[in-house]
Design a protein around this motif. Sequence first.
Motif, mmCIF file in Angstrom:
data_model
loop_
_atom_site.group_PDB
_atom_site.id
_atom_site.type_symbol
_atom_site.label_atom_id
_atom_site.label_comp_id
_atom_site.label_asym_id
_atom_site.label_seq_id
_atom_site.Cartn_x
_atom_site.Cartn_y
_atom_site.Cartn_z
ATOM 1 N N SER A 184 25.635 -35.864 -17.383
ATOM 2 C CA SER A 184 24.737 -36.326 -16.323
ATOM 3 C C SER A 184 24.507 -35.233 -15.284
ATOM 4 O O SER A 184 23.362 -34.957 -14.898
ATOM 5 N N ILE A 185 25.589 -34.595 -14.859
ATOM 6 C CA ILE A 185 25.473 -33.523 -13.860
ATOM 7 C C ILE A 185 24.637 -32.369 -14.397
ATOM 8 O O ILE A 185 23.742 -31.849 -13.710
ATOM 9 N N LEU A 186 24.895 -31.970 -15.655
ATOM 10 C CA LEU A 186 24.145 -30.875 -16.267
ATOM 11 C C LEU A 186 22.664 -31.225 -16.401
ATOM 12 O O LEU A 186 21.788 -30.388 -16.128
ATOM 13 N N THR A 187 22.382 -32.462 -16.807
ATOM 14 C CA THR A 187 20.988 -32.912 -16.940
ATOM 15 C C THR A 187 20.267 -32.851 -15.601
ATOM 16 O O THR A 187 19.121 -32.367 -15.508
ATOM 17 N N LEU A 188 20.929 -33.315 -14.544
ATOM 18 C CA LEU A 188 20.319 -33.308 -13.214
ATOM 19 C C LEU A 188 20.088 -31.880 -12.713
ATOM 20 O O LEU A 188 19.049 -31.581 -12.115
ATOM 21 N N VAL A 189 21.056 -30.984 -12.978
ATOM 22 C CA VAL A 189 20.904 -29.583 -12.571
ATOM 23 C C VAL A 189 19.706 -28.951 -13.281
ATOM 24 O O VAL A 189 18.913 -28.230 -12.661
ATOM 25 N N ILE A 190 19.572 -29.226 -14.585
ATOM 26 C CA ILE A 190 18.434 -28.689 -15.346
ATOM 27 C C ILE A 190 17.115 -29.211 -14.784
ATOM 28 O O ILE A 190 16.135 -28.463 -14.636
ATOM 29 N N LEU A 191 17.078 -30.500 -14.455
ATOM 30 C CA LEU A 191 15.863 -31.081 -13.876
ATOM 31 C C LEU A 191 15.521 -30.425 -12.537
ATOM 32 O O LEU A 191 14.348 -30.168 -12.233
#
Length: 276
Positions: free
Chosen positions: A84-91
């Motif tokens: 979740s954290i990685l996905t949000l950072v990418i976004l």
Amino acid sequence: MIDPLYVVSGFGVGLLVGMTGVGGGSLMTPLLILVFGVHPATAVGTDLLYAAATKTAGTAAHGWARSIHWPAVIRLASGSIPASILTLVILWQLDLSGESSRSLVNLVLCFALLLTAVSLIFRKSIMQRYRRRLEQINPGTAARATVLVGVALGVLVSISSVGAGAVGVTALLLLYPQLPMTRIVASDIAHAVPLTLVAGIGHWATGAIDWHLMAVLLVGSLPGILIGSYCAHRVPETALRLVLATTLIVVAGNLASHELHSSSSNITAFARSTAH
């Protein structure tokens, strides 16, 4: 000022969540987008924190009853929280514009809704086909598979707010066939709390939260969940799941149609501007 329509919507979604254990993000996010015209990113962020609030109460109740299988929750969270954290950072790094963000959320949301509908309709047949094989896998393999399921849920939920309900329950049923249904549902709800909280805080950091809207939805949904939970054993589960799955398929179709219409309008507008 409290809009009665939002309260009624929250109550209806809460009623379904209480009866079936799924349907929160699957219905609330599309409802906010299609009916109330909320931007998809704001709808997702608001629904994530709404889910964290409602499922915290459910987790407390299940925890009191000691029905949560904590090893499964920890394994799911060890995959879903970093994902979740990685996905949000990418976004954040992509810095999507309003229209790009809208399209991404709508497309992932359609996929998640259809996946949830399939999980609801074919859960029994999936269980009958694969459960006997999965009963033979060793605990270490089941633990690693649970982490991978958590990763997939972390990505799905962070973008669309959908997936932690029916999809998570189906995966846990396959990986932990020795656990009774009550413990599976309780564990899925317990895992949804930290996941939706982390993802919701991530969306909050980008400003994609409507706090007033979330509060009004909670006013309706909390009584709805209580009443739905009371009525759960009085309504045929199979009928409920079919109705909910059909609703999700229709909603996914409407979202896809809405996105195609929006895309074609943007292309037409771009073509006109370049012609001039």
